[in-house]
Scaffold this active site. Sequence first.
Site, PDB file in Angstrom:
ATOM      1  N   GLU A 365       0.844  -1.202   0.000  1.00 51.48           N
ATOM      2  CA  GLU A 365       0.000   0.000   0.000  1.00 51.48           C
ATOM      3  C   GLU A 365       0.880   1.253   0.000  1.00 51.48           C
ATOM      4  O   GLU A 365       0.484   2.302  -0.498  1.00 51.48           O
ATOM      5  CB  GLU A 365      -0.959   0.011   1.200  1.00 51.48           C
ATOM      6  CG  GLU A 365      -2.110   0.994   1.000  1.00 51.48           C
ATOM      7  CD  GLU A 365      -3.185   0.928   2.086  1.00 51.48           C
ATOM      8  OE1 GLU A 365      -2.867   1.268   3.235  1.00 51.48           O
ATOM      9  OE2 GLU A 365      -4.330   0.574   1.774  1.00 51.48           O
ATOM     10  N   HIS A 396       5.844 -26.738   3.115  1.00 53.01           N
ATOM     11  CA  HIS A 396       4.945 -27.808   2.661  1.00 53.01           C
ATOM     12  C   HIS A 396       3.870 -27.266   1.728  1.00 53.01           C
ATOM     13  O   HIS A 396       2.855 -27.917   1.500  1.00 53.01           O
ATOM     14  CB  HIS A 396       4.296 -28.490   3.878  1.00 53.01           C
ATOM     15  CG  HIS A 396       5.328 -29.085   4.791  1.00 53.01           C
ATOM     16  ND1 HIS A 396       5.898 -30.315   4.572  1.00 53.01           N
ATOM     17  CD2 HIS A 396       5.937 -28.576   5.893  1.00 53.01           C
ATOM     18  CE1 HIS A 396       6.790 -30.569   5.510  1.00 53.01           C
ATOM     19  NE2 HIS A 396       6.838 -29.524   6.329  1.00 53.01           N
ATOM     20  N   LYS A 520     -13.837   1.997  -3.588  1.00 48.32           N
ATOM     21  CA  LYS A 520     -14.849   2.215  -2.534  1.00 48.32           C
ATOM     22  C   LYS A 520     -16.066   2.925  -3.116  1.00 48.32           C
ATOM     23  O   LYS A 520     -17.215   2.584  -2.827  1.00 48.32           O
ATOM     24  CB  LYS A 520     -14.266   3.083  -1.414  1.00 48.32           C
ATOM     25  CG  LYS A 520     -13.127   2.453  -0.658  1.00 48.32           C
ATOM     26  CD  LYS A 520     -12.611   3.404   0.421  1.00 48.32           C
ATOM     27  CE  LYS A 520     -11.281   2.937   0.966  1.00 48.32           C
ATOM     28  NZ  LYS A 520     -10.659   3.858   1.905  1.00 48.32           N
TER      29      LYS A 520
HETATM   30  O1  F6P Z   1      -8.731   1.701   2.195  1.00 50.23           O
HETATM   31  C1  F6P Z   1      -7.419   1.669   2.654  1.00 50.23           C
HETATM   32  C2  F6P Z   1      -7.330   2.246   4.029  1.00 50.23           C
HETATM   33  O2  F6P Z   1      -7.536   3.611   3.984  1.00 50.23           O
HETATM   34  C3  F6P Z   1      -6.002   1.915   4.686  1.00 50.23           C
HETATM   35  O3  F6P Z   1      -4.989   2.776   4.308  1.00 50.23           O
HETATM   36  C4  F6P Z   1      -6.373   2.000   6.121  1.00 50.23           C
HETATM   37  O4  F6P Z   1      -5.412   1.409   6.954  1.00 50.23           O
HETATM   38  C5  F6P Z   1      -7.702   1.289   6.110  1.00 50.23           C
HETATM   39  O5  F6P Z   1      -8.302   1.681   4.897  1.00 50.23           O
HETATM   40  C6  F6P Z   1      -8.612   1.602   7.256  1.00 50.23           C
HETATM   41  O6  F6P Z   1      -8.879   2.968   7.322  1.00 50.23           O
HETATM   42  P1  F6P Z   1      -9.534   3.620   8.597  1.00 50.23           P
HETATM   43  O7  F6P Z   1      -8.598   3.437   9.738  1.00 50.23           O
HETATM   44  O8  F6P Z   1      -9.733   5.066   8.244  1.00 50.23           O
HETATM   45  O9  F6P Z   1     -10.823   2.921   8.855  1.00 50.23           O
END
Ligand code: F6P
Length: 559
Positions: A365, A396, A520
């Site tokens: 990431e 394994h 998203k």
């Molecule tokens: O969608 C990726 C992300 O933004 C990550 O970088 C982050 O760790 C995760 O989602 C959770 O985000 P949050 O802590 O804002 O819920």
Amino acid sequence: MNHAPIDQTGAWQRLMEHAEEMRTTHLRELFIDEARGGAFMRQAAGLTLDLSKQRWSDATLERLLDLARAVEVPQRIQALLNGEHVNVSEDRPALHTALRLPPEAELVVDGEDVVSGVHATLDRMASMVARLHARQWRGATGRPIYDVVNLGVGGSDLGPLMVTHALADYRPADAHHVEVHFASTMDGSQLADYLTRFNPETTLFVISSKSFTTIDTLSNARTARDWLMARLVEDGIQGVDEEMVMRQHFVGVSAKPDKMSEWGIAEANQLLFWEWVGGRYSLWGAIGLPIALVIGMANFRELLAGAHAMDEHFAQAPLGDNLPVLLALAGIWNVNFLDIRAHSILPYDGRLEHFAAYLEQLEMESNGKSATHDGRQVSYSTCPVLWGQLGPNAQHAFYQLLHQGTQPVVCDFIAPLKRYDDVEDAATRDHLKAQHRLTLANCFAQSRLLMLGDDAIDEPGERPGHKRYRGNQPSTTLLLDRLTPATLGALIALYEHKVFVQAAIWDINPFDQWGVELGKQIAGETERMLADHHGHEQMDASTRALLEAVWRAEGESDR
Ligand code: F6P
């Protein structure tokens, strides 16, 4: 900082020329030099890094160090640690290192006294942990809390999950036991399991989300809230109301206090952190609450101290002795000059079961990017595909590919030097120590076989194709004196800084993650279509067919 693209610098070109020669050099030839064993070994903060099995020489390392100097790695390290706005696309610092500064340190960033804020939060965590460990934190019906469920995903899950598992032996002896659990998946499968088994009266939920908008976490949190309300309020337990449930069964950890309040988290139960802490770099502060609940606050501070020791080493050690810099340069050499783009993480210690998953987020990431700081497309490879598994189990499963496949792979072998000294029963201790020796033997045997291939076997005559071992696969071995809160802290910080140095060389920003945003948004639109049976006409044929399959299945289950 404006630089020529890195692959157009003299330092890069010199490496390219040198790589021509090294590509045809087998690791076994490099080991003709007996001194090589110790020559690529470095130590810091309870860790020993052995880079002798990388396919490189002193001359390679010299050129790689020139490359690091060409992009001003020492200056960039200082910029990171001083709180400059190294996260350029979001115009802010990336100050996870400040979360592990000791209280007497001083750091003022953008007019804010960072250290006192950090320690004020640690003190608030300490008081929550103390209340839970003393059974003073009671649920709405007056019973103590026995189960704590962390609801979070990505950085709000993987770090605490990995560390609580790794350090479960460090539970403080003088505390009452609180079981800590994790639910991250939006499909609710982990949570559903807990809800069938746990008693609502004795369960506390920690909603961990930097943004407090992550649908995965909030959908789990809503289900948990409704479960508690249904069991404790609607079932009419005398004297219990919604406000008590919220106050006694929910803690929030976030950088967004307003959103937590809107959701109903009582102010006293809000633990805050800062926008300048990236999600995948956040286990060192409030997001580490589940860790502190398992290992106690004193051990949590040891974890921070170990990471801080690595920060100091990173800031001060010369580049050629600097563990994170060396680890980063080995990676650059493999990816960009030897064309090795698969990287496996192989801990030889069951306690590090979740370490590979943690690093998958940290590395991919952070550095899975192709736009430079000024928005150009890079003309070279960046982060390799990184994956892993406990080494003994992976032997394994996928070591077959490592030894005889066609894809070149670099491996990180990780193991503690000492284990089981403190087991009281002598006979059990002897057995377990023998198992540890067996594990180390496997770890060293595998890296040797990957290095030498067929030459590792003293067997005369030609071998049939299916019994040939390709060898010449590079690896790194990382030894921890033992696995303690401090050495684990140092190990994690080592990888964090490795990622930073690689990003500096690749000219990418390791602290943002724009690549996950659009998915998203589209998922939100798709969810609406699924619910409304409308709008899908505009979709591509594949998505339409998948939506229709769901509607058909819904129709069948309605019947
Ligand atoms: O969608 C990726 C992300 O933004 C990550 O970088 C982050 O760790 C995760 O989602 C959770 O985000 P949050 O802590 O804002 O819920």
